[in-house]
Motif scaffolding. Structure first.
Motif, PDB file in Angstrom:
ATOM      1  N   THR A  17       0.847  -1.186   0.000  1.00 14.62           N
ATOM      2  CA  THR A  17       0.000   0.000   0.000  1.00 14.62           C
ATOM      3  C   THR A  17       0.888   1.243   0.000  1.00 14.62           C
ATOM      4  OG1 THR A  17      -1.637  -1.199   1.290  1.00 14.62           O
ATOM      5  CG2 THR A  17      -1.846   1.192   1.250  1.00 14.62           C
ATOM      6  N   ILE A  18       0.480   2.242  -0.761  1.00 14.65           N
ATOM      7  CA  ILE A  18       1.244   3.488  -0.822  1.00 14.65           C
ATOM      8  C   ILE A  18       0.887   4.335   0.403  1.00 14.65           C
ATOM      9  CG2 ILE A  18       1.700   5.587  -2.150  1.00 14.65           C
ATOM     10  CD1 ILE A  18       0.754   4.018  -4.653  1.00 14.65           C
ATOM     11  N   CYS A  33       7.110  -0.343  -5.526  1.00 18.04           N
ATOM     12  CA  CYS A  33       6.785  -0.852  -6.863  1.00 18.04           C
ATOM     13  C   CYS A  33       7.547  -2.135  -7.213  1.00 18.04           C
ATOM     14  CB  CYS A  33       7.067   0.223  -7.907  1.00 18.04           C
ATOM     15  SG  CYS A  33       6.064   1.699  -7.672  1.00 18.04           S
ATOM     16  N   HIS A  64       2.809  11.149  -5.006  1.00 16.04           N
ATOM     17  CA  HIS A  64       1.877  10.021  -5.047  1.00 16.04           C
ATOM     18  C   HIS A  64       1.488   9.685  -6.482  1.00 16.04           C
ATOM     19  CE1 HIS A  64      -1.910   7.800  -4.441  1.00 16.04           C
ATOM     20  NE2 HIS A  64      -1.306   7.377  -3.340  1.00 16.04           N
ATOM     21  N   LYS A  65       1.227  10.714  -7.292  1.00 13.76           N
ATOM     22  CA  LYS A  65       0.833  10.481  -8.682  1.00 13.76           C
ATOM     23  C   LYS A  65       1.964   9.821  -9.471  1.00 13.76           C
ATOM     24  CE  LYS A  65       2.159  14.794 -10.862  1.00 13.76           C
ATOM     25  NZ  LYS A  65       3.127  14.161 -11.709  1.00 13.76           N
ATOM     26  N   ASP A  66       3.208  10.145  -9.117  1.00 13.33           N
ATOM     27  CA  ASP A  66       4.354   9.535  -9.783  1.00 13.33           C
ATOM     28  C   ASP A  66       4.440   8.040  -9.452  1.00 13.33           C
ATOM     29  OD1 ASP A  66       5.272  11.971 -10.948  1.00 13.33           O
ATOM     30  OD2 ASP A  66       6.250  12.500  -9.053  1.00 13.33           O
ATOM     31  N   VAL A  67       4.166   7.707  -8.188  1.00 11.78           N
ATOM     32  CA  VAL A  67       4.197   6.298  -7.777  1.00 11.78           C
ATOM     33  C   VAL A  67       3.119   5.526  -8.529  1.00 11.78           C
ATOM     34  CG1 VAL A  67       3.998   4.688  -5.840  1.00 11.78           C
ATOM     35  CG2 VAL A  67       5.126   6.896  -5.506  1.00 11.78           C
ATOM     36  N   LEU A  68       1.934   6.126  -8.657  1.00  7.99           N
ATOM     37  CA  LEU A  68       0.861   5.470  -9.416  1.00  7.99           C
ATOM     38  C   LEU A  68       1.247   5.294 -10.880  1.00  7.99           C
ATOM     39  CD1 LEU A  68      -2.276   7.290  -7.934  1.00  7.99           C
ATOM     40  CD2 LEU A  68      -1.474   4.969  -7.441  1.00  7.99           C
ATOM     41  N   LEU A  69       1.925   6.287 -11.432  1.00 11.80           N
ATOM     42  CA  LEU A  69       2.372   6.200 -12.823  1.00 11.80           C
ATOM     43  C   LEU A  69       3.413   5.090 -12.987  1.00 11.80           C
ATOM     44  CD1 LEU A  69       2.365   7.235 -15.731  1.00 11.80           C
ATOM     45  CD2 LEU A  69       4.032   8.967 -15.024  1.00 11.80           C
ATOM     46  N   ARG A  71       3.656   2.438 -11.215  1.00 10.70           N
ATOM     47  CA  ARG A  71       2.926   1.164 -11.140  1.00 10.70           C
ATOM     48  C   ARG A  71       2.181   0.875 -12.450  1.00 10.70           C
ATOM     49  NH1 ARG A  71       0.484   0.182  -5.096  1.00 10.70           N
ATOM     50  NH2 ARG A  71       2.512  -0.124  -4.095  1.00 10.70           N
ATOM     51  N   LYS A  72       1.651   1.907 -13.080  1.00  8.16           N
ATOM     52  CA  LYS A  72       0.965   1.725 -14.359  1.00  8.16           C
ATOM     53  C   LYS A  72       1.958   1.273 -15.431  1.00  8.16           C
ATOM     54  CE  LYS A  72      -2.302   1.814 -17.376  1.00  8.16           C
ATOM     55  NZ  LYS A  72      -3.203   0.665 -17.440  1.00  8.16           N
ATOM     56  N   ASP A  75       2.881  -2.276 -14.837  1.00  8.07           N
ATOM     57  CA  ASP A  75       1.788  -3.143 -15.268  1.00  8.07           C
ATOM     58  C   ASP A  75       1.780  -3.304 -16.793  1.00  8.07           C
ATOM     59  OD1 ASP A  75      -0.665  -4.668 -14.701  1.00  8.07           O
ATOM     60  OD2 ASP A  75      -1.671  -3.020 -15.743  1.00  8.07           O
TER      61      ASP A  75
END
Length: 122
Positions: A17-18, A33, A64-69, A71-72, A75
């Motif tokens: 979890t972030i 990641c 946070h948005k960078d971490v989500l990116l 992960r994308k 994926d």
């Protein structure tokens, strides 16, 4: 270990979890990641959307948005099997580069970076 076994291990891992915080170091993003730091640095060169803030001595700070990116991208490359170019195209379809909100965000981020440099000099 064979490439197939490495790929299977990547697919089976559950990402942590972030945490709820503003900035993450490259080491933290690496753990969140399940990637090596050199992979993150390489992806910064390949994906224009991934541009963490750099401060003191070129240290990277991801939001946070960078971490989500990240992960994308992970994926797209490791789970869906895209090439770097294919993943880049998918991200362009998802996150348009030239939208007004992104330009404003980048301007604010640059201004913050400049203010931090000034504060360090004082």
């Amino acid at each position: 270990m064979s490439n197939q076994r490495k790929k299977d291990n990547i697919l089976e891992t559950v990402l942590p979890t972030i945490p709820d915080k503003i900035y993450f170091t490259i080491g933290e993003v690496s753990r969140l990641c399940k990637l090596k730091p050199h992979v993150l640095r390489y992806w910064e060169q390949e994906f224009s959307q991934l541009a963490p803030t750099k401060r003191r001595g070129n240290r990277r700070y991801y939001q946070h948005k960078d971490v989500l990116l990240v992960r994308k991208i992970r994926d797209l490359l490791y789970v869906e099997g895209y090439t770097i170019e294919g993943a880049r195209q998918q991200l362009c379809d998802i996150v348009p580069k030239d939208n007004r909100e992104q330009k404003l965000y980048n301007a604010v981020r640059n201004a913050i970076g400049e203010l931090e440099k000034i504060a360090e000099e004082l």
